[in-house]
Design an enzyme around this catalytic site. Structure first.
Site, short mmCIF file in Angstrom:
data_model
loop_
_atom_site.label_atom_id
_atom_site.label_comp_id
_atom_site.label_asym_id
_atom_site.label_seq_id
_atom_site.Cartn_x
_atom_site.Cartn_y
_atom_site.Cartn_z
N ARG A 90 0.83 -1.21 0.00
CA ARG A 90 0.00 0.00 0.00
C ARG A 90 0.87 1.26 0.00
NH1 ARG A 90 -2.38 -3.86 -0.66
NH2 ARG A 90 -4.56 -4.36 -0.32
N GLU A 93 2.17 1.69 -3.40
CA GLU A 93 1.08 2.21 -4.24
C GLU A 93 0.91 3.72 -4.05
OE1 GLU A 93 -2.54 -0.19 -4.43
OE2 GLU A 93 -3.66 1.64 -4.02
N SER A 116 14.57 15.26 2.23
CA SER A 116 15.61 14.31 2.65
C SER A 116 15.01 13.05 3.28
CB SER A 116 16.54 14.97 3.66
OG SER A 116 17.54 14.06 4.07
#
Lengths: 149, 149, 149, 149, 149, 149, 149, 149, 149, 149
Positions: A90, A93, A116
């Site tokens: 997830r 994704e 960063s």
């Protein structure tokens, strides 16, 4: 003979399950956030001598393993370029669907540069919600600008 | 003839640069967060009729393009499984370095399940800091438990 | 209609060959190092308005192309994960052969962290040598430490 | 029975952590640069008999392991085509972002050919800087021209 | 507008088929080996001004295309990492089956180093054989030793 | 219990380093070229009973290992599709840069077909050269034409 | 301007659908098997002048296209290493499931070597069967032995 | 403890080499074709109780191994998506070169559907030929049509 | 020492074959569906204490293994991105052939969102059919809509 | 000139959005299930003459496009081996998480063989549920057994 940090990670995981230790307790013990502590125990971060020794006691590690906890590890915790575990996927994704969005919005606010991943912290919290509790994650990373030369 | 949302995304990007439009202004115009709005304009989300028409005016799109903005797109904004752009890569690196950590901590708090990437929102803000401003990102996703059956 | 920086890069390359322009001269014209200038012209860096207009004149670009030179591009100049061009491959080989060495030595000197690829500069020079001239490259990147939290 | 150099590398790494040996000291001991020495100990380079025996004493290696140090190894130190470790990745990113730039500038200066990764040396130094110390790396590789035939 | 050498390669291939030109004749015309000439026409090598102009006449190329023939190209002629064409695959198979053998024998004879692919020539000849003619290929590459530093 | 030829290859490599055996001597002993002999010892070719027994004596192999030397092995000596070792990579680079050239020239001379990698021999020799010795390799493969049916 | 055989394949496919031509009829017309003829029309084989001209008439091709049919093409008809089309995938699956079986049985019968894919023919026929008709395919390839040298 | 069929395959291969057993003899013993028998022994097919016990005697397997021979295995015998062994590769090449041809001809004869790889048999025979013996393979697979619903 | 769930899965598989246990019986024993139970035993789901102990008795597992059954596992049961086993591949093929169809129809019915793979259940049944029995699978997943924010 | 089914799919998608056509209505019009109809319109299935002509009228296609609808297409609707679209990915995840489970349960019920993806049908329905509506999918595929020969 231990020849990589992975072996120490396996020892820690093995002891954790056997003894029923919780990451939050480990973190409290050594005085760091649960995020950093867990990442370190999973072989992504480096502990100082005192922290490593505390972990050694908690997980029942040999002196050699404790020494390895103080060595900068080879980082990266995914088995494959695209993760197969649903929870981790997830997150991949999100990067896939929102990647260009994040890029556009950071550039619009800050100009060319990056957020960063080193001067960085993460905080994961439960957010109570009557429609179903939520996972709330705060990421904070320093903006690093590209400078012309 | 338009046969995919990608073509509309290109039209929007082209108009955005030519007219110097900002994502934050687009979002204000259609009354949604800048994160959702940008994701939608970049071809990842679906707009309703009114929003699509507003975008059509802002970017000077044809009626056909406006119709496509209301169609659920084929999602995924990365060209390669591992992103090459440094800003987007840092996010992939976070998933890589912290992936197992996030997994462990969510499971420790919630049990087996995932943090939703659908019932989800994201908020990106500048955090002023004398040592260098930071990018602050809040992610909120519903926890979805695996249930036995 | 221009919808990505790649198209501008192609225009620049086309004009460069047709007019026989040299990167060193372009750099001198806009007052930046030849490394930054070339990277920018090849679609990896962002120019400010004045620089972009100077480049527009040099390469005979349209106003739209000049606008795109001021937009942060999608970075990454390799066609494949492992480069096929022999000159670029040699650099990949250096990372492959010396990667763990560089990691060990930087960590030995600085502790855990990275050498920044953002707060970074590069200088490429010819080094005369009776046994055959050498390419001399100086890389300078800020050390960024991981900090516990 | 040792059947590959990798096994010797693991023995060296294991001894290094256990005994707290530093690469710089190893290099001084055998009279080579720290870059070459480290690369050799990590299984990328070949040592002569005397050097191998000195390393054998330092790391407590068997005669068989010492013999393997004198055999040309199978080179390549990355686990995956795109490195996952953040420090090593930054170098891959440099090749990715600056790859075509390096190619253009070397060709502009030298014509068609490559910068050798064999007739090559590397020097990594700390560069003190009030804004944060820097990693300074000098790469020197012979230019090898393509010749017509 | 030509923006890459590939476009010139396509023009050459198109003209070659249309006019029924042979590589051996092209090579004779410009006074180079047929191997170098063909590689150059296929976009892997660089021609000087006079050669490029001769090729321009032979293949009926525009001045812009002739200019591109004098620019160092982005090299690599395979579409995929593992070639699919049976003739080219056989060469990949040789590297696959004999790769470690070649490595062992060159190291046994020369020590650590490589056979150059830059200071290199190739000669392909028909070898008459009553049991079926053979393709005879002679490869000659300078040995480049790794040197300690 | 030996269940693949790889295990025998490892035994041979181990014995070779321990006893300081040279491939050229092995070849002389069994009366085959050094190329075929080395390829066979590295697990790519099949030996007859007598040759296998000679190798068994030379390397001190068990009868079971000697039996495996007479079994056709699973071929392919590269760990990855694109080799990482610099010496072997140079050969891959030759296929990459010259692949289409070799294809064009063999077809121009012989018509459609391939150069066999089975009815094939290879000879690697040192070529003395005042500018630096060269590796000279002769490849000879039968031409196999595609025939219409 | 035609610059690759792929373009001719597309012309043939386009004409085939438009005119409702059958491969079996094309084969009969030019006097070759339907397997070779189809492979040739799909860009995998080379036709002689007369055959190419016949095809030119059948499919209504330009002289330039007819010339390309006589040029040895870049072979390989799959879009991806693992085919996605179910019919073609079943063949890949056969190689995957039976690959080592085929290898063992050919080696048991013939010794070390291969079944040629060049000196090769294929015949595809319908086999009537009351339980459902079958596809019957006969493959015939010359055995090519590895010979010691 | 045996935890996968692979381990049984290794036991069979080990015994086969040690005892010099032939696949054809194994097939005769258990009364199945040599193709099915070999595929089963190599871990691709399932044996019934009686066959498994016969194989157990032939290869000297434990009862546990005999039990595993009766369990449906995880199929697929290639190490990589594109096989590296020359004999197996030739089959992959056939699929690559002839894949679209096979597809076109089966569809022309049968309509939309596939040739089954499950209701399937294979017969491999030596075909004597004065110009060199040939491998003759007959494949027979049921045609399975796609049906509208 | 057990350091990953995979090791427990192997123990279960080993005991299952040795003792001839059926998944349906295991499911009945612990009172869950056969689908969930099997997925859990294969290392994809988490059991509670009581279930884990029942499984421990059934399969003869150690206390440590029983503890691991209660820990959320690293999920994903395929060895490769594209499965090689024919039965599992057919499911991948369905996703490949019908993927865009499923997407279109769910969006047409529900709007933008997904079918959950977490709030999900699966039921596999035999469907008797005179033309050959069928596998009948019912999948039920909650629809999760994307919501604007 | 149309040279692949993809072009027709694009025409259909373009017309669908422009005219606001629904798949369910298309299916009703041609008298097939919405699943088959949609798959066919998306280039995965073949229509007969009458159906193709009806589709031609609905979407305003040329005769050439209508002819292509009757030709068996090259199947496979995913852009990458692992799908990036969240809805389609969830299905891939099901195969990944439940793949070995499905395999075990079908083999336990039916023995060795597969569930056909050709003699197959799919039915997607909304299932009303107070806790949130569900997507209910029924898959039905003929079981095809491996048979010994």
């Amino acid at each position: 003979m231990i020849s990589s940090r992975d072996e120490v990670t396996k020892m820690i995981l093995s002891a954790k399950v056997l003894k029923g230790i919780k990451w939050a307790d480990v973190a409290r013990e050594i005085g760091l956030s649960k995020e950093w502590t867990t990442a370190g125990c999973l072989g992504q971060m480096t502990f100082d001598k005192k922290q490593a020794e505390q972990l050694g006691k908690l997980f029942g590690l040999s002196d050699e393993a404790v020494a390895w906890l103080q060595v900068v590890p080879q980082k990266g915790s995914l088995d494959t370029a695209v993760p197969t575990d649903p929870l981790i996927y997830r997150w991949y994704e999100l990067v896939n669907v929102y990647g260009t969005t994040i890029k556009e919005l950071i550039h619009e606010e800050f100009g060319d540069g990056i957020m960063s991943a080193i001067d960085f912290s993460m905080d994961i919290q439960r957010e109570n919600d009557p429609k179903g509790d939520r996972v709330n994650v705060v990421l904070s990373g320093k903006f690093l600008p590209y400078k012309q030369y």
